[in-house]
Structure formats: structure tokens, C-alpha cells
Write a protein that holds these residues in place. Sequence first.
Motif, PDB file in Angstrom:
ATOM      1  N   VAL A 184       0.858  -1.198   0.000  1.00 33.87           N
ATOM      2  CA  VAL A 184       0.000   0.000   0.000  1.00 33.87           C
ATOM      3  C   VAL A 184       0.891   1.245   0.000  1.00 33.87           C
ATOM      4  N   ALA A 185       1.941   1.219   0.812  1.00 34.12           N
ATOM      5  CA  ALA A 185       2.859   2.363   0.876  1.00 34.12           C
ATOM      6  C   ALA A 185       3.543   2.587  -0.475  1.00 34.12           C
ATOM      7  N   HIS A 186       3.872   1.486  -1.140  1.00 33.69           N
ATOM      8  CA  HIS A 186       4.506   1.587  -2.464  1.00 33.69           C
ATOM      9  C   HIS A 186       3.587   2.335  -3.442  1.00 33.69           C
ATOM     10  N   VAL A 187       2.301   2.006  -3.403  1.00 36.87           N
ATOM     11  CA  VAL A 187       1.337   2.671  -4.294  1.00 36.87           C
ATOM     12  C   VAL A 187       1.181   4.135  -3.890  1.00 36.87           C
ATOM     13  N   LEU A 188       1.007   4.375  -2.600  1.00 33.92           N
ATOM     14  CA  LEU A 188       0.739   5.747  -2.138  1.00 33.92           C
ATOM     15  C   LEU A 188       1.945   6.656  -2.356  1.00 33.92           C
ATOM     16  N   LYS A 189       3.127   6.114  -2.175  1.00 33.62           N
ATOM     17  CA  LYS A 189       4.331   6.938  -2.375  1.00 33.62           C
ATOM     18  C   LYS A 189       4.348   7.538  -3.792  1.00 33.62           C
ATOM     19  N   ALA A 190       3.879   6.734  -4.752  1.00 30.53           N
ATOM     20  CA  ALA A 190       3.897   7.201  -6.149  1.00 30.53           C
ATOM     21  C   ALA A 190       2.708   8.101  -6.474  1.00 30.53           C
ATOM     22  N   THR A 191       1.557   7.841  -5.854  1.00 30.17           N
ATOM     23  CA  THR A 191       0.334   8.517  -6.303  1.00 30.17           C
ATOM     24  C   THR A 191      -0.231   9.501  -5.286  1.00 30.17           C
ATOM     25  N   ASN A 192       0.193   9.367  -4.033  1.00 35.04           N
ATOM     26  CA  ASN A 192      -0.467  10.099  -2.949  1.00 35.04           C
ATOM     27  C   ASN A 192       0.549  10.284  -1.808  1.00 35.04           C
ATOM     28  N   PRO A 193       1.645  10.994  -2.100  1.00 32.55           N
ATOM     29  CA  PRO A 193       2.802  10.946  -1.184  1.00 32.55           C
ATOM     30  C   PRO A 193       2.576  11.573   0.186  1.00 32.55           C
ATOM     31  N   THR A 194       1.508  12.359   0.356  1.00 28.24           N
ATOM     32  CA  THR A 194       1.262  12.922   1.697  1.00 28.24           C
ATOM     33  C   THR A 194       0.282  12.062   2.512  1.00 28.24           C
ATOM     34  N   ALA A 195      -0.124  10.932   1.946  1.00 28.92           N
ATOM     35  CA  ALA A 195      -1.039  10.039   2.673  1.00 28.92           C
ATOM     36  C   ALA A 195      -0.336   9.425   3.882  1.00 28.92           C
ATOM     37  N   LYS A 196      -1.163   8.955   4.821  1.00 33.11           N
ATOM     38  CA  LYS A 196      -0.643   8.308   6.035  1.00 33.11           C
ATOM     39  C   LYS A 196      -1.184   6.887   6.130  1.00 33.11           C
ATOM     40  N   ILE A 197      -0.400   6.016   6.745  1.00 31.82           N
ATOM     41  CA  ILE A 197      -0.827   4.628   6.983  1.00 31.82           C
ATOM     42  C   ILE A 197      -0.751   4.357   8.476  1.00 31.82           C
ATOM     43  N   LEU A 198      -1.865   3.873   9.017  1.00 28.19           N
ATOM     44  CA  LEU A 198      -1.964   3.623  10.452  1.00 28.19           C
ATOM     45  C   LEU A 198      -2.229   2.133  10.652  1.00 28.19           C
ATOM     46  N   ILE A 199      -1.371   1.476  11.427  1.00 29.54           N
ATOM     47  CA  ILE A 199      -1.601   0.051  11.739  1.00 29.54           C
ATOM     48  C   ILE A 199      -2.014  -0.044  13.202  1.00 29.54           C
ATOM     49  N   LEU A 200      -3.195  -0.585  13.445  1.00 27.30           N
ATOM     50  CA  LEU A 200      -3.681  -0.770  14.814  1.00 27.30           C
ATOM     51  C   LEU A 200      -3.559  -2.260  15.123  1.00 27.30           C
ATOM     52  N   ASP A 201      -2.693  -2.594  16.058  1.00 28.56           N
ATOM     53  CA  ASP A 201      -2.271  -3.991  16.191  1.00 28.56           C
ATOM     54  C   ASP A 201      -2.445  -4.490  17.620  1.00 28.56           C
ATOM     55  N   PRO A 202      -3.165  -5.607  17.792  1.00 29.65           N
ATOM     56  CA  PRO A 202      -3.307  -6.157  19.150  1.00 29.65           C
ATOM     57  C   PRO A 202      -2.070  -6.917  19.624  1.00 29.65           C
ATOM     58  N   LYS A 203      -1.081  -7.120  18.732  1.00 29.75           N
ATOM     59  CA  LYS A 203       0.117  -7.897  19.093  1.00 29.75           C
ATOM     60  C   LYS A 203       1.251  -6.942  19.499  1.00 29.75           C
ATOM     61  N   ASP A 204       2.060  -7.364  20.452  1.00 29.02           N
ATOM     62  CA  ASP A 204       3.153  -6.456  20.836  1.00 29.02           C
ATOM     63  C   ASP A 204       4.382  -6.636  19.954  1.00 29.02           C
TER      64      ASP A 204
END
Length: 420
Positions: A200-220
Amino acid sequence: MTLNRRHFIATGLATGAFLAAPTVWGQAKAKVVVIGGGAGGATCARYIAKDSEGAVEVTLIDANPIYTTCFFSNLYIGGFREFESLQHGYDKLAGAGITVINDMATAVDRAARTVTLAGGQVLPYDRLVLSPGIDFKDGSVPGWSLDAAEIMPHAYKAGPQTQLLKKMVEEMPQGGTFAMVAPPNPYRCPPGPYERISMVAHVLKATNPTAKILILDPKDKFSKQPLFEEGWGKHYDGMVEWVGPDFGGGAVEVRPDTMEVVVEGEAQKVDVCNVIPGQVAGKIAALAGVTDDSGWAPVHPDSMKAKADENIWVLGDAAAQGDMPKSAFSANSQAKVAAMAIRGELTGSKVFPAKYTNTCWSLIDTDDGVKVGASYEPTPEKIASVDSFISATGEDAALRKATYEESLGWYAGITADIFG
Ligand SMILES: Cc1cc2nc3c(=O)[nH]c(=O)nc-3n(C[C@H](O)[C@H](O)[C@H](O)COP(=O)(O)OP(=O)(O)OC[C@H]3O[C@@H](n4cnc5c(N)ncnc54)[C@H](O)[C@@H]3O)c2cc1C
């Protein structure tokens, strides 16, 4: 032969090999029914049919006529593969003497040793193989259910869900937020969510470079974490934020109607939300009564035979077996052990000690591939890892490219091994 529920007929009569097949232990030809034509089930069906040379009647049941691989589906999201390259039919298996039925198995009668299909057929078996993959655990992410999957896709069973998620990423508003609700252990493909983030980051870097990715993770912690975090810093600096359980990643609610994620009571609007819920064995395993309270099916580590029933084998994601990750590589490896054990029981062929292997490759960015893997052996308690390896941080570009190329060879090889 590929049959649908309308014109199911017994197979084999047109096949010379079947007419000449030896009698099995002095009785009619033994019957193996396999439910699930994916990495585990199709491999097992293929190996039993191939190695028994017609002595065993093999029927493979899958709900769909075309199987779309989850493996490499992240690469499709990242623009590295065409969707069609993930799709595989059953024609070659049917051509190899396996009866392929495209229908849903709805019940297993263990006393009568029969499988019932949605279309009404009742199939008798001597040995039953279950490789139904996963289903999602109800209520694992508050606010999310399968009804919300068109708004907040899981894309964790490949097909239209994967296409939908890719489209959503491509259509995200400039500077928008992509959120992933990552699953709790155990789940299919431990590195899968994090490879997906990379793609997803690979796509956004090229097309939407100011986008943010948030991972909400129950695992430590998560699979290949140092490798992914190094890669995200190197290729997508500042774009990816990982929120573990210490900061609310384990207490997430989603609101599909308003496209919000709620973390520790605080609502945040997002633009795309990929919810990967908690998982259990594909439902037919529970219907067959071979799962335990965990939702997975305990198996004997030396054969993959279900602990609950000596005539049933459980392969792949659905099995609770020990140290092997839930992967296509593992399912394929387990399927060969199971096929050998089943043939041994039905035809008296030699059964060698079980050995299992797994490798999981992940792509972080163009030509930046990493891998983790191990060999496994059965102990009385579980399938245990006996030695393992993992890519190192700081590897040079040539090695990472070679690792990626190795994964392309693996995909071509394993899909040929599964589907013929
Ligand atoms: C995003 C992602 C990336 C992945 N990447 C990798 C990777 O790089 N490498 C790797 O090794 N693994 C990878 N995996 C994991 C891999 O896809 C699974 O572990 C593997 O497919 C498990 O095989 P299986 O046979 O248990 O189930 P599946 O392959 O899911 O097959 C199950 C089949 O059973 C059928 N079925 C289920 N119930 C019924 C029923 N009642 N009646 C009829 N048919 C039924 C389904 O239609 C399905 O075709 C990835 C997974 C995901 C989600």
C-alpha cells in the motif's frame, strides 16, 4: 473432469488407468474425499491420485471453480502482479483422474462416513481430508461484521475483496489515511498484513505521497518486524505509523457508517479501513466436530490426522499443529505428509517419517524481498521447528533482489505442484 452440482457423476470409468487399477486390500476401491481445493487440499488430492496410480478414488470439493491465491495477492495490490496471474482452475487435476466438484460441503456425518453438499449429493468416504482454510471470528473487532466487508474490506480471502481494497487505495483522497486493523495470533500468513502495508505504501508513495498509513495492532510484536520497520524507514519514511497494544492497538472499535476507527475511546476519521479480524478454522471443520475450544483442529504431528477422528485429516490453516505458520508453503508441505499416510493406510504403501518445511517471502518495495523459514519435525506434542533462518537487516540490494526473484520461482513452482 470438473463437475458442478447439477451433473455430478462418478468419475474414472473413462480412464484406462482406473479400469486397470488394482483392488485395495481385497475390497472395492477406497474413497478419499477432500474438502477445500486450495494449497493443502488440492495438493493432497493430487498426490494421492498421482502416487496411488488409480488405486484410490479421489474426489475434490471446492466451493469455487477458480481458486485465487492469497499468496502474492499483496503484490497485486502493489501493482507487481496482474489479478489473473493469481487465478488457477482445476482442469489439470480433473484430467489426472480426480473428480472435481464445485459445490459447498455443508455437513460431515462421521458415523456414516459421508459428506453432504449444498446441492444435495451425499458422498461416502473411507478417509476425509479437510483443508478449508479460515473463517473470521464473530465479534473479534467490535463494530465490524462480514456485512461491513464492502465498506471496510478484509481482503484476507483473495478475490473480489482484494480487488476492492486495491481500488480503494488507488482512489484515496490526497493526504488521506489508510488504516489497518491487524489480527491477533494465530492467523493465516503472519507477515501478510505487514507485506500488505509495504505494498500500500509503495502505491501511495507514487500517487499520494502525503497520505498516512496507520496500523492498529493487538500484538506487541509481529513477523519480520525489524525487516519491515527498516524497510518502511528506508522507502516510505514517515508514512507508516504502527500502534501496538500499549497505545490502544488492541482495543479498537470500527464504525463503518462514518468511516471511523475508535482507539481507546477516541474516534478518528479514516479514508480506507482494512479490517483483518481474528480467525478460526474454516467452518466445515467445526461442523465435522474436529475443532477444539480454540477454533482450530488439533492434529497428530506425525501425520496431520485429526485427533478427534482416525478417518479424518486436517491440513493447512485449519490445523492446530504446533510451530508451523499458517501459510501456503506449510499447507503444501503438510499435504504431502498426509497423502503419504493416507495412501499407506489404504493401499499398504510405505510411509516414511514426516518432515515439513516452510519459507515465507515478503516484498517491501521494488526488488527488496525478504524471507523467513524453517524445517520442522514431529515430536509427541507438536510439529516443532528444528532449524530456522531469516533475512538480516542491512542486506545489500543484490541479495534482496535475488530473494525477490527466488519468490517468483517459488510461486510458479508451488502453483504447479498444487494444481498440476
Ligand atoms: C494477504 C495474504 C498473503 C499471503 N501470502 C503468502 C505467502 O507469500 N506465502 C505463503 O506460503 N502463504 C501466504 N498466505 C497464506 C496462504 O494463502 C494460506 O495459508 C493457504 O492458502 C492455506 O491453505 P489451505 O489449504 O489451508 O486453505 P486455502 O488455500 O484457503 O483453501 C481453502 C479452500 O477451501 C474451500 N472451502 C472452504 N470451505 C469449504 C466448504 N465447506 N466446501 C467447499 N469448499 C470449501 C475454499 O473455497 C478454498 O478454496 C497469504 C495469505 C494472505 C491472506
